[in-house]
Design a protein around this motif. Structure first.
Motif, PDB file in Angstrom:
ATOM      1  N   ILE A  53       0.884  -1.389   0.069  1.00  0.00           N
ATOM      2  CA  ILE A  53       0.038   0.138  -0.074  1.00  0.00           C
ATOM      3  C   ILE A  53       0.984   1.210   0.126  1.00  0.00           C
ATOM      4  O   ILE A  53       0.028   2.384   0.534  1.00  0.00           O
ATOM      5  CB  ILE A  53      -1.034   0.110   1.191  1.00  0.00           C
ATOM      6  CG1 ILE A  53      -0.231  -0.140   2.433  1.00  0.00           C
ATOM      7  CG2 ILE A  53      -2.025  -0.959   1.249  1.00  0.00           C
ATOM      8  CD1 ILE A  53      -1.062   0.266   3.782  1.00  0.00           C
ATOM      9  N   GLY A  54       2.040   1.164  -0.223  1.00  0.00           N
ATOM     10  CA  GLY A  54       3.087   2.418  -0.440  1.00  0.00           C
ATOM     11  C   GLY A  54       4.484   2.177   0.164  1.00  0.00           C
ATOM     12  O   GLY A  54       4.688   0.902   0.287  1.00  0.00           O
ATOM     13  N   ILE A  90       0.730   7.871   5.208  1.00  0.00           N
ATOM     14  CA  ILE A  90       0.168   7.430   4.297  1.00  0.00           C
ATOM     15  C   ILE A  90      -1.520   7.344   4.302  1.00  0.00           C
ATOM     16  O   ILE A  90      -1.714   6.686   5.455  1.00  0.00           O
ATOM     17  CB  ILE A  90       0.679   6.148   3.606  1.00  0.00           C
ATOM     18  CG1 ILE A  90       2.151   6.300   3.060  1.00  0.00           C
ATOM     19  CG2 ILE A  90      -0.075   5.314   2.686  1.00  0.00           C
ATOM     20  CD1 ILE A  90       2.901   4.977   2.672  1.00  0.00           C
ATOM     21  N   ASN A  91      -2.175   7.776   3.567  1.00  0.00           N
ATOM     22  CA  ASN A  91      -3.723   7.334   3.432  1.00  0.00           C
ATOM     23  C   ASN A  91      -4.000   6.321   2.788  1.00  0.00           C
ATOM     24  O   ASN A  91      -3.887   6.116   1.744  1.00  0.00           O
ATOM     25  CB  ASN A  91      -4.228   8.777   2.918  1.00  0.00           C
ATOM     26  CG  ASN A  91      -5.776   8.596   3.048  1.00  0.00           C
ATOM     27  OD1 ASN A  91      -6.415   7.799   2.853  1.00  0.00           O
ATOM     28  ND2 ASN A  91      -6.442   9.880   3.131  1.00  0.00           N
ATOM     29  N   THR A  94      -6.739   5.815   0.119  1.00  0.00           N
ATOM     30  CA  THR A  94      -6.434   6.129  -1.155  1.00  0.00           C
ATOM     31  C   THR A  94      -5.050   5.699  -2.002  1.00  0.00           C
ATOM     32  O   THR A  94      -4.780   6.071  -3.114  1.00  0.00           O
ATOM     33  CB  THR A  94      -6.492   7.751  -1.146  1.00  0.00           C
ATOM     34  OG1 THR A  94      -5.465   8.370  -0.585  1.00  0.00           O
ATOM     35  CG2 THR A  94      -7.904   8.287  -1.094  1.00  0.00           C
ATOM     36  N   SER A  95      -4.302   5.247  -1.142  1.00  0.00           N
ATOM     37  CA  SER A  95      -3.022   4.572  -1.375  1.00  0.00           C
ATOM     38  C   SER A  95      -2.829   3.631  -2.250  1.00  0.00           C
ATOM     39  O   SER A  95      -3.599   2.981  -2.293  1.00  0.00           O
ATOM     40  CB  SER A  95      -2.053   4.379  -0.334  1.00  0.00           C
ATOM     41  OG  SER A  95      -2.271   3.403   0.453  1.00  0.00           O
ATOM     42  N   THR A  96      -1.885   3.651  -3.051  1.00  0.00           N
ATOM     43  CA  THR A  96      -1.666   2.250  -4.104  1.00  0.00           C
ATOM     44  C   THR A  96      -0.057   1.937  -3.840  1.00  0.00           C
ATOM     45  O   THR A  96       0.641   2.569  -2.964  1.00  0.00           O
ATOM     46  CB  THR A  96      -1.674   2.834  -5.645  1.00  0.00           C
ATOM     47  OG1 THR A  96      -0.552   3.640  -5.843  1.00  0.00           O
ATOM     48  CG2 THR A  96      -2.901   3.466  -5.750  1.00  0.00           C
ATOM     49  N   THR A  99       2.370   4.628  -3.814  1.00  0.00           N
ATOM     50  CA  THR A  99       2.314   5.839  -3.310  1.00  0.00           C
ATOM     51  C   THR A  99       3.493   5.885  -2.174  1.00  0.00           C
ATOM     52  O   THR A  99       3.966   5.095  -1.657  1.00  0.00           O
ATOM     53  CB  THR A  99       1.036   5.691  -2.151  1.00  0.00           C
ATOM     54  OG1 THR A  99      -0.155   5.584  -3.158  1.00  0.00           O
ATOM     55  CG2 THR A  99       1.100   6.947  -1.349  1.00  0.00           C
ATOM     56  N   THR A 100       3.989   7.361  -2.348  1.00  0.00           N
ATOM     57  CA  THR A 100       5.255   7.582  -1.329  1.00  0.00           C
ATOM     58  C   THR A 100       4.785   8.255  -0.104  1.00  0.00           C
ATOM     59  O   THR A 100       3.737   9.349  -0.475  1.00  0.00           O
ATOM     60  CB  THR A 100       6.177   8.434  -1.929  1.00  0.00           C
ATOM     61  OG1 THR A 100       6.861   7.832  -2.991  1.00  0.00           O
ATOM     62  CG2 THR A 100       7.457   8.732  -0.999  1.00  0.00           C
ATOM     63  N   ALA A 101       5.086   8.120   1.094  1.00  0.00           N
ATOM     64  CA  ALA A 101       4.378   8.718   2.135  1.00  0.00           C
ATOM     65  C   ALA A 101       4.970  10.200   2.285  1.00  0.00           C
ATOM     66  O   ALA A 101       5.912  10.722   1.855  1.00  0.00           O
ATOM     67  CB  ALA A 101       5.066   8.045   3.499  1.00  0.00           C
ATOM     68  N   THR A 102       4.249  10.935   2.757  1.00  0.00           N
ATOM     69  CA  THR A 102       4.143  12.399   3.069  1.00  0.00           C
ATOM     70  C   THR A 102       4.824  12.586   4.421  1.00  0.00           C
ATOM     71  O   THR A 102       4.318  12.226   5.436  1.00  0.00           O
ATOM     72  CB  THR A 102       3.012  13.212   2.939  1.00  0.00           C
ATOM     73  OG1 THR A 102       2.478  12.791   1.548  1.00  0.00           O
ATOM     74  CG2 THR A 102       3.272  14.645   3.019  1.00  0.00           C
TER      75      THR A 102
END
Length: 259
Positions: A53-54, A90-91, A94-96, A99-102
């Motif tokens: 998930i990311g 990470i949300n 909506t993540s795939t 996805t890179t964490a913020t």
């Protein structure tokens, strides 16, 4: 006169996620993986559904056991993790896989390897200490309002706690801790409401990366071996559930809301 009686039947549906956890895979990976099993029986059989998930940025060979101190907030679907003195999110909704964490607004004031979310706050034990600290977020959970609040000096006398992990029960009030101090393994709990710290047992085995299932079962995943245990919250005794070798995490946290 005709009287009609209406009977209402209420059906309770058991959530199809008895075991849900998120974790960073071991052996130097920055991936975040969601693992789902529909029952403890499936978990014991090693029947998990795994999905990426990311990932977390900033991984280098200097941080081989990160991301760490991951914790999930089911209210806003944000999964937090710590790496290289920074806290990321990470949300999950909506993540795939790509996805890179913020990064959250600013860095943590102290390092950590053990964290959990309770009442929308990020509780962690500072590295090399017995200090339980708390991070307070903004309303959307994406920036830090305060990160330096010491909730409790857990042990008397003070001791260096080597984790292990911490996890909050489904009551969102009781934080359980699995750690080593002075070469001895410990299992303990902290009551947020009463600020009471209690050592449950020492010399326990099978406790490593702990997390709760949505029905309140405490599980422990062994980072090195991949074994998964059920933990008795009253005694700290653990019962082997599975030797599934796919279950190898730097850290593990749970979704108490089946999300």
């Amino acid at each position: 006169t005709t009287t009609t009686t209406t009977t209402t039947t209420t059906t309770t549906t058991t959530p199809a996620c008895t075991v849900v956890a998120f974790g960073g895979l071991s052996a130097g990976s920055q991936n975040i993986i969601k693992a789902t099993a529909t029952s403890l029986a499936d978990a014991a059989a090693g029947t998990f559904t795994f999905s990426r998930i990311g990932n977390f940025p900033g991984y280098t060979s200097a941080y081989p056991n990160y991301p760490n101190a991951i914790a999930y907030n089911g209210n806003n679907k944000l999964l937090y993790g710590y790496i290289a003195n920074k806290l990321y999110y990470i949300n999950v909704s909506t993540s795939t896989a790509s996805t890179t964490a913020t990064q959250v607004g600013n860095n943590l004031n102290k390092g950590t390897a053990a964290a959990t979310i309770a009442n929308d706050k990020y509780y962690y034990v500072a590295t090399g200490s017995d200090e339980l600290r708390v991070v307070t977020f903004s309303a959307n959970g994406k920036s830090i309002v305060s990160d330096n609040q010491v909730v409790a000096d857990l042990a008397t006398p003070s001791q260096v706690m080597s984790f292990g992990d911490i996890a909050v029960d489904v009551d969102q009030n009781t934080i359980y801790l699995a750690f080593t101090a002075g070469g001895v393994s410990h299992f303990s709990k902290y009551d947020i409401g009463t600020t009471t710290y209690t050592v449950i047992s020492t010399g326990v085995t099978g406790l490593n990366q702990i997390f709760f299932t949505p029905d309140g079962t405490l599980l422990s995943a062994n980072t090195g071996t991949g074994e998964l245990y059920i933990v008795n919250k009253t005694t700290g005794a653990s019962t082997l559930l599975t030797t599934n070798n796919s279950w190898k995490w730097n850290d593990a946290t749970s979704s108490l809301t089946c999300a």
